[in-house]
Enzyme design. Structure first.
Site, PDB file in Angstrom:
ATOM      1  NE  ARG A 142       1.902   2.188  -0.974  1.00 27.11           N
ATOM      2  CZ  ARG A 142       0.625   2.039  -0.594  1.00 27.11           C
ATOM      3  NH1 ARG A 142       0.666   1.165  -0.166  1.00 27.11           N
ATOM      4  NH2 ARG A 142       0.069   3.766   0.076  1.00 27.11           N
ATOM      5  CG  ASP A 143      -2.872   1.370  -2.272  1.00 26.56           C
ATOM      6  OD1 ASP A 143      -3.326   0.090  -1.981  1.00 26.56           O
ATOM      7  OD2 ASP A 143      -2.861   2.481  -1.488  1.00 26.56           O
ATOM      8  CG  HIS A 177      -2.231  -3.125  -2.613  1.00 22.51           C
ATOM      9  ND1 HIS A 177      -1.370  -5.018  -1.940  1.00 22.51           N
ATOM     10  CD2 HIS A 177      -2.094  -2.752  -2.050  1.00 22.51           C
ATOM     11  CE1 HIS A 177      -1.423  -4.264  -1.282  1.00 22.51           C
ATOM     12  NE2 HIS A 177      -1.547  -2.758  -0.855  1.00 22.51           N
ATOM     13  CG  HIS A 209      -3.905   6.562   1.628  1.00 21.10           C
ATOM     14  ND1 HIS A 209      -3.398   6.801   0.230  1.00 21.10           N
ATOM     15  CD2 HIS A 209      -4.757   5.229   1.332  1.00 21.10           C
ATOM     16  CE1 HIS A 209      -3.436   4.927   0.056  1.00 21.10           C
ATOM     17  NE2 HIS A 209      -4.584   4.903   0.582  1.00 21.10           N
ATOM     18  CG  HIS A 236      -8.589   2.004  -0.101  1.00 23.30           C
ATOM     19  ND1 HIS A 236      -8.303   2.000  -1.240  1.00 23.30           N
ATOM     20  CD2 HIS A 236      -7.344   3.145   0.690  1.00 23.30           C
ATOM     21  CE1 HIS A 236      -6.580   1.326  -1.149  1.00 23.30           C
ATOM     22  NE2 HIS A 236      -6.468   2.068  -0.506  1.00 23.30           N
ATOM     23  CE1 TYR A 238      -4.273  -2.265   5.088  1.00 25.07           C
ATOM     24  CE2 TYR A 238      -3.236  -3.794   4.233  1.00 25.07           C
ATOM     25  CZ  TYR A 238      -3.311  -2.212   4.153  1.00 25.07           C
ATOM     26  OH  TYR A 238      -1.864  -1.408   4.029  1.00 25.07           O
TER      27      TYR A 238
END
Length: 340
Positions: free
Chosen positions: A13-14, A17, A196, A198, A287
């Site tokens: 999913r991520d 990107h 979650h 990054h 983001y």
């Protein structure tokens, strides 16, 4: 630590990107089998921006939403398959279809101060009997106490798990600790808390461990960190650290390492790494999925993509406003001409 940490894998999913949403069904099948075999508890399989996200604004995925979800479901023998929904991009009908196709975890995502838009979607997911998760994106953009109030809204709608989501990779460990600890101390004891991360500031694993130490029940990770920006918390790295710290979980370190090295990395079109652009994301708090958009716009208009991201941060863009990037690039190009 006696509690077993649940790992939600976001490679499919991520990770969308980082590959411009171009996973093929064959790649999805192979990745699902490897992630499932490594012991992940949940495998999230959706377009990068969630159900309904494949569009002219965000870019079209290679495969249909139905094929993405059904392929993951068909190849996951042990893990539950999950989906992400951003209200306004996805609608109730998307959620119902995902459930019909076999998804059993629904994560409903909003900006960190807009939990009220998630009510009908969280209630529908709970009504469908799905493992229902509230997902508060860009959690660095509001104070921990305010974030808690938004989490309480999601709790009241029926979310069984609520996430602190570091969409920009901008949180430091103290910021993560404060948010997770407030959730654990003030939400109903039956509510699980997730994190979650990054890796834009190179803190994906560190923040995930900090969250676990504050009581987080679920942690997101992806093979080789595959995800937006500098990527997500890398599963192989996280598992190695958890094993060193005797944190209980279901993943096999060697299998995770092999899947990351032999399967995921060869699929990467652009290395998922900390470079000047992804570092700028974390530093400015933008983001993570904006990275490729800013990189392309910078090249097209002859401006520094870091300046685009910095300007985007200054005007307060949040997830879903990728269309602002072209306008900002055009403004910067005009300013560059005037100053030449």
């Amino acid at each position: 630590m006696s509690k077993k940490v649940i790992i939600n894998d976001v490679t499919l999913r991520d990770g969308m990107h980082a590959i411009r949403h171009q996973y093929s069904t064959d790649q999805i099948a192979r990745l699902t089998r490897a992630i499932d075999d490594s012991g992940a508890d949940i495998i999230e399989a959706t377009y990068g921006d969630g159900l309904g996200g494949s569009s002219i604004q965000y870019g079209f995925s290679k495969e249909s939403e139905e094929d993405i979800i059904k392929t993951a479901v068909a190849n996951a023998e042990n893990a539950k398959v999950g989906v992400l929904l951003l209200p306004g991009i996805g609608v109730i009908e998307h959620l119902e279809r995902a459930h019909d196709w076999g998804a059993r975890v629904a994560r409903v995502a909003t900006h960190c101060t807009e939990a009220d838009v998630s009510e009908q979607h969280i209630k529908k997911a709970a009504e469908l009997g799905m493992d229902t998760v509230g997902f508060l994106m860009m959690s660095h953009r509001t104070e921990p106490e305010n974030l808690l109030e938004e989490a309480k809204k999601m709790e009241s709608y029926g979310a069984q798990t609520i996430y602190v989501v570091d969409s920009a990779g901008a949180l430091t460990m103290d910021g993560t600790r404060r948010r997770v600890s407030l959730f654990k101390e003030n939400l109903n004891s039956k509510i699980q808390v997730g994190f979650h991360g990054h890796n834009n500031l190179s803190l994906g694993v560190a923040n995930s461990i900090a969250a676990i130490e504050e009581g987080a029940d679920r942690i997101d990770a992806s093979l080789a960190g595959m995800g937006a920006g500098a990527g997500n918390t890398a599963t192989d790295q996280l598992v190695a650290v958890m094993d060193r710290m005797n944190i209980d979980h279901n993943l096999d370190l060697y299998k995770t390492m092999d899947a990351a090295e032999n399967l995921m990395k060869p699929m990467m079109e652009r290395p998922v790494q900390i470079d000047r652009l992804s570092l700028t994301l974390g530093y400015t708090g933008v983001y993570s999925s904006f990275l490729l958009f800013a990189e392309r716009a910078g090249k097209e208009y002859g401006v520094d993509a870091r300046d685009i991201l910095t300007r985007i941060a200054e005007i307060g863009a949040v997830g879903g406003q990728e269309d602002w990037i072209i306008g900002v690039a055009q403004e910067l190009a005009k300013e560059k001409q005037l100053n030449a």
